[in-house]
Motif scaffolding. Structure first.
Motif, PDB file in Angstrom:
ATOM      1  N   LEU A 106      -0.090  -8.837  34.631  1.00 25.92           N
ATOM      2  CA  LEU A 106      -0.910  -8.110  33.680  1.00 25.92           C
ATOM      3  C   LEU A 106      -1.698  -9.117  32.849  1.00 25.92           C
ATOM      4  O   LEU A 106      -1.287 -10.262  32.664  1.00 25.92           O
ATOM      5  CB  LEU A 106      -0.040  -7.231  32.786  1.00 25.92           C
ATOM      6  CG  LEU A 106       0.687  -6.067  33.495  1.00 25.92           C
ATOM      7  CD1 LEU A 106       1.582  -5.326  32.511  1.00 25.92           C
ATOM      8  CD2 LEU A 106      -0.304  -5.107  34.133  1.00 25.92           C
ATOM      9  N   SER A 107      -2.822  -8.690  32.332  1.00 25.49           N
ATOM     10  CA  SER A 107      -3.769  -9.616  31.715  1.00 25.49           C
ATOM     11  C   SER A 107      -3.279 -10.215  30.410  1.00 25.49           C
ATOM     12  O   SER A 107      -3.791 -11.233  29.963  1.00 25.49           O
ATOM     13  CB  SER A 107      -5.086  -8.877  31.464  1.00 25.49           C
ATOM     14  OG  SER A 107      -4.897  -7.851  30.494  1.00 25.49           O
ATOM     15  N   ASP A 112      -3.855  -2.909  28.423  1.00 27.87           N
ATOM     16  CA  ASP A 112      -4.292  -3.211  29.791  1.00 27.87           C
ATOM     17  C   ASP A 112      -4.291  -1.927  30.608  1.00 27.87           C
ATOM     18  O   ASP A 112      -3.237  -1.411  30.979  1.00 27.87           O
ATOM     19  CB  ASP A 112      -3.367  -4.241  30.419  1.00 27.87           C
ATOM     20  CG  ASP A 112      -3.897  -4.767  31.744  1.00 27.87           C
ATOM     21  OD1 ASP A 112      -4.693  -4.055  32.383  1.00 27.87           O
ATOM     22  OD2 ASP A 112      -3.518  -5.883  32.139  1.00 27.87           O
ATOM     23  N   VAL A 114      -5.933  -1.674  33.568  1.00 29.25           N
ATOM     24  CA  VAL A 114      -6.282  -1.980  34.959  1.00 29.25           C
ATOM     25  C   VAL A 114      -5.270  -1.292  35.874  1.00 29.25           C
ATOM     26  O   VAL A 114      -4.058  -1.458  35.702  1.00 29.25           O
ATOM     27  CB  VAL A 114      -6.290  -3.495  35.207  1.00 29.25           C
ATOM     28  CG1 VAL A 114      -6.558  -3.803  36.677  1.00 29.25           C
ATOM     29  CG2 VAL A 114      -7.354  -4.162  34.327  1.00 29.25           C
ATOM     30  N   HIS A 401      -3.652   6.790  38.051  1.00 29.66           N
ATOM     31  CA  HIS A 401      -4.865   6.438  37.316  1.00 29.66           C
ATOM     32  C   HIS A 401      -5.778   7.654  37.248  1.00 29.66           C
ATOM     33  O   HIS A 401      -5.586   8.630  37.981  1.00 29.66           O
ATOM     34  CB  HIS A 401      -5.600   5.270  37.991  1.00 29.66           C
ATOM     35  CG  HIS A 401      -6.197   5.633  39.320  1.00 29.66           C
ATOM     36  ND1 HIS A 401      -5.486   5.575  40.508  1.00 29.66           N
ATOM     37  CD2 HIS A 401      -7.450   6.065  39.660  1.00 29.66           C
ATOM     38  CE1 HIS A 401      -6.268   5.941  41.504  1.00 29.66           C
ATOM     39  NE2 HIS A 401      -7.460   6.247  41.016  1.00 29.66           N
ATOM     40  N   ALA A 426      -8.302  -4.368  28.397  1.00 28.28           N
ATOM     41  CA  ALA A 426      -8.670  -4.645  29.788  1.00 28.28           C
ATOM     42  C   ALA A 426      -8.927  -3.335  30.518  1.00 28.28           C
ATOM     43  O   ALA A 426      -8.039  -2.473  30.592  1.00 28.28           O
ATOM     44  CB  ALA A 426      -7.564  -5.428  30.487  1.00 28.28           C
ATOM     45  N   VAL A 427     -10.127  -3.184  31.046  1.00 31.26           N
ATOM     46  CA  VAL A 427     -10.500  -1.986  31.806  1.00 31.26           C
ATOM     47  C   VAL A 427     -11.319  -2.417  33.018  1.00 31.26           C
ATOM     48  O   VAL A 427     -11.879  -3.512  33.054  1.00 31.26           O
ATOM     49  CB  VAL A 427     -11.312  -0.979  30.960  1.00 31.26           C
ATOM     50  CG1 VAL A 427     -10.507  -0.453  29.796  1.00 31.26           C
ATOM     51  CG2 VAL A 427     -12.617  -1.604  30.476  1.00 31.26           C
ATOM     52  N   ARG A 428     -11.382  -1.524  34.016  1.00 28.73           N
ATOM     53  CA  ARG A 428     -12.226  -1.757  35.190  1.00 28.73           C
ATOM     54  C   ARG A 428     -13.188  -0.579  35.352  1.00 28.73           C
ATOM     55  O   ARG A 428     -12.764   0.581  35.334  1.00 28.73           O
ATOM     56  CB  ARG A 428     -11.370  -1.848  36.449  1.00 28.73           C
ATOM     57  CG  ARG A 428     -10.537  -3.113  36.534  1.00 28.73           C
ATOM     58  CD  ARG A 428     -11.232  -4.188  37.358  1.00 28.73           C
ATOM     59  NE  ARG A 428     -10.409  -5.406  37.405  1.00 28.73           N
ATOM     60  CZ  ARG A 428      -9.473  -5.622  38.308  1.00 28.73           C
ATOM     61  NH1 ARG A 428      -9.235  -4.710  39.245  1.00 28.73           N
ATOM     62  NH2 ARG A 428      -8.788  -6.734  38.294  1.00 28.73           N
ATOM     63  N   ALA A 432     -16.695  -1.583  40.017  1.00 32.84           N
ATOM     64  CA  ALA A 432     -15.990  -2.784  40.484  1.00 32.84           C
ATOM     65  C   ALA A 432     -15.321  -2.561  41.833  1.00 32.84           C
ATOM     66  O   ALA A 432     -14.929  -3.529  42.494  1.00 32.84           O
ATOM     67  CB  ALA A 432     -14.945  -3.202  39.454  1.00 32.84           C
ATOM     68  N   TYR A 433     -15.181  -1.307  42.254  1.00 34.97           N
ATOM     69  CA  TYR A 433     -14.502  -0.999  43.510  1.00 34.97           C
ATOM     70  C   TYR A 433     -15.476  -0.687  44.644  1.00 34.97           C
ATOM     71  O   TYR A 433     -15.059  -0.253  45.712  1.00 34.97           O
ATOM     72  CB  TYR A 433     -13.540   0.175  43.302  1.00 34.97           C
ATOM     73  CG  TYR A 433     -12.436  -0.176  42.334  1.00 34.97           C
ATOM     74  CD1 TYR A 433     -11.284  -0.802  42.768  1.00 34.97           C
ATOM     75  CD2 TYR A 433     -12.574   0.087  40.972  1.00 34.97           C
ATOM     76  CE1 TYR A 433     -10.279  -1.150  41.880  1.00 34.97           C
ATOM     77  CE2 TYR A 433     -11.578  -0.261  40.074  1.00 34.97           C
ATOM     78  CZ  TYR A 433     -10.431  -0.877  40.532  1.00 34.97           C
ATOM     79  OH  TYR A 433      -9.446  -1.230  39.645  1.00 34.97           O
ATOM     80  N   LEU A 451     -15.096   4.770  34.249  1.00 36.64           N
ATOM     81  CA  LEU A 451     -13.987   3.823  34.181  1.00 36.64           C
ATOM     82  C   LEU A 451     -12.816   4.315  35.038  1.00 36.64           C
ATOM     83  O   LEU A 451     -12.583   5.521  35.144  1.00 36.64           O
ATOM     84  CB  LEU A 451     -13.493   3.659  32.735  1.00 36.64           C
ATOM     85  CG  LEU A 451     -14.524   3.235  31.692  1.00 36.64           C
ATOM     86  CD1 LEU A 451     -13.888   3.232  30.303  1.00 36.64           C
ATOM     87  CD2 LEU A 451     -15.091   1.856  32.017  1.00 36.64           C
ATOM     88  N   LEU A 453      -8.983   4.129  34.820  1.00 40.05           N
ATOM     89  CA  LEU A 453      -7.954   3.781  33.855  1.00 40.05           C
ATOM     90  C   LEU A 453      -6.566   4.018  34.443  1.00 40.05           C
ATOM     91  O   LEU A 453      -6.186   5.153  34.730  1.00 40.05           O
ATOM     92  CB  LEU A 453      -8.115   4.606  32.564  1.00 40.05           C
ATOM     93  CG  LEU A 453      -9.434   4.442  31.800  1.00 40.05           C
ATOM     94  CD1 LEU A 453      -9.384   5.246  30.504  1.00 40.05           C
ATOM     95  CD2 LEU A 453      -9.726   2.976  31.506  1.00 40.05           C
TER      96      LEU A 453
END
Length: 476
Positions: A106-107, A112, A114, A401, A426-428, A432-433, A451, A453
């Protein structure tokens, strides 16, 4: 000489020095002993053999050993006392090289989100330890030999019952291969595809970023195929020219949709029309919260679908334990590839998991996770409703998620992400995918931020705090 661990170690380390020419043998012995202490091969507190014993084993005079001990004691590497023997000094700090840890973590952010990690604190340590003790007590000695490359018959039988009951899979134990997680299953399938002359495989876009590298390692190129509201887009799939495609039909990653019944039927029709195969990754199919889980695609056509899953989300990814169920015409080839790859999955781990399944412990674990993850999903939905009013949340019925679509006022995406990261969250983004971002070059950026999540690994209170921090950063 006393053949205990430290004595034997010292003797082995000093043998080359003892063979040095007579005029340099004393210095060589001192240098070898000094280096053994410095390097940590003789750790602080290690007791050395007596000078008489060591001299006898090395075939040198006792005086050389006594002189070496005295010199290194004077330098602080060794310590000795009358009648107490000789020891490596406790103050010596060996310069030991440290091993790097390349495991994903984990970040360390304040929050977080992600996706991809379950709550590892839910691992059933007591039940697992009890199963381990039971297996060690009952496992015949011969079961510790090289296993059937498919997996222990006991485990394959238990898995067949589990998959048929919970996922609607047509599960023949003879076609189940126990693997080191979905990653190994993917690699095995990649090698089998290449052996059949297949050089490309379709992957969902957006989708798991791992598929590209895993298939590439087997010499197969991943071809992105877009996903729409019902599943993988059939027109694009046909146009791609592939004869194999990777799918996540129960809960598409990352969009969170479940393939529609119509799209499932169309996908299988496509596979039959091209004499192809569908590779079904059922990565979190057990976790559905508001109604019964959607059954696996494999149950509709076991000869056109290879099905894979693992305990990475239900128990822990560190167990490296999964399964691959293949069509009958693929079974022999996959099993032989598994045999040459690693001679089979560890037998003790398999027997342990088989017992865990047979005694109902795995079903209890799934129910425990289901309750915890539903609570966290609800906490995330409530926090988003409070702090990001007007947002859309999808993929919420299942999995670990959700997809959140923020109102336009929070854009643009790059500014939002920078602010949130600066706040320690921290998020994506969904972008990004994407497997083929270059194909979208030159298009206008989306007006609304989407997002992905993850929430399974975050306690409810921290979920609320993380969403609050994200909202404050976005509007600050």
């Amino acid at each position: 000489m006393n053949r205990n661990g430290p004595a034997s170690t010292a003797w082995e380390l000093l043998l080359p020095a003892a063979a040095a020419p007579a005029r340099t043998r004393g210095r060589s012995l001192q240098a070898a002993l000094r280096e053994a202490v410095r390097s940590g091969r003789l750790a602080p507190g290690t007791r050395l053999p007596s000078s008489r014993d060591l001299a006898a084993d090395l075939g040198v005079s006792r005086g050389l050993i006594t002189e070496a001990y005295e010199q290194l004691t004077a330098e602080g590497y060794l310590r000795s006392g009358q009648g107490a023997g000789t020891w490596v000094g406790a103050a010596v700090r060996a310069a030991r090289p440290s091993a790097r840890d390349l495991a994903p973590r984990l970040s360390g952010a304040r929050a977080d989100f992600v996706p991809g990690t379950p709550d590892l604190s839910l691992f059933p340590r007591s039940a697992w330890a009890a199963a381990h003790r039971g297996v060690l007590a009952e496992l015949p000695h011969q079961e510790l030999g090289y296993p059937d490359p498919r997996g222990l018959p006991r485990l394959r039988t238990a898995l067949a019952g589990l998959l048929a009951r919970r996922r609607g899979v047509v599960a023949d134990p003879e076609r189940i291969v126990v693997v080191s997680g979905v990653a190994q299953a993917t690699t095995l399938l990649g090698f089998a595809l290449r052996a059949r002359g297949v050089r490309t495989v379709g992957v969902e876009d957006p989708g798991s970023p791992q598929h590209d590298a895993l298939y590439a390692s087997a010499g197969v190129t991943a071809v992105p195929v877009p996903v729409d509201g019902e599943g993988i887009a059939l027109e694009a799939l046909r146009a791609s020219g592939v004869r194999a495609v990777v799918t996540t039909p129960a809960h598409q990653f990352p969009t969170g949709i479940a393939y529609s019944a119509r799209r499932r039927a169309e996908l299988l029709d496509w596979a039959r029309s091209v004499d192809g195969i569908v590779l079904e990754d059922d990565y979190d199919g057990d976790f559905r919260y508001d109604r019964a889980p959607v059954g696996a695609l494999q149950g509709l056509d076991p000869e056109r679908v290879a099905y894979t899953g693992s305990v990475s989300k239900s128990l822990a990814p560190g167990l490296r334990l999964g399964w691959l169920l293949v069509p009958e015409t693929w079974a022999e080839e996959i099993v032989e590839r598994k045999r040459t790859m690693d001679l089979g999955h560890p037998a003790l781990d398999q027997a342990l998991f088989a017992r865990f399944l047979e005694r109902g412990d795995y079903d209890r674990q799934l129910r425990r996770c289901q309750r915890a993850y539903r609570e966290r999903r609800d906490a995330l939905a409530a926090a988003l409703d409070e702090h990001f009013p007007g947002s859309g949340v999808s993929g919420i019925a299942a999995g670990l998620h959700v997809i959140v679509t923020l109102p336009e006022r929070y854009g643009p995406e790059d500014r939002f992400l920078a602010r949130v990261a600066a706040a320690g969250v921290a998020v994506r983004p969904l972008s990004a995918y994407a497997h083929a971002p270059a194909a979208r070059a030159g298009t206008d950026p989306p007006k609304r931020i989407r997002l992905v999540l993850g929430y399974a690994h975050i306690p409810p209170a921290r979920i609320h705090e993380g969403v609050r921090l994200m909202a404050e950063a976005a509007t600050g």
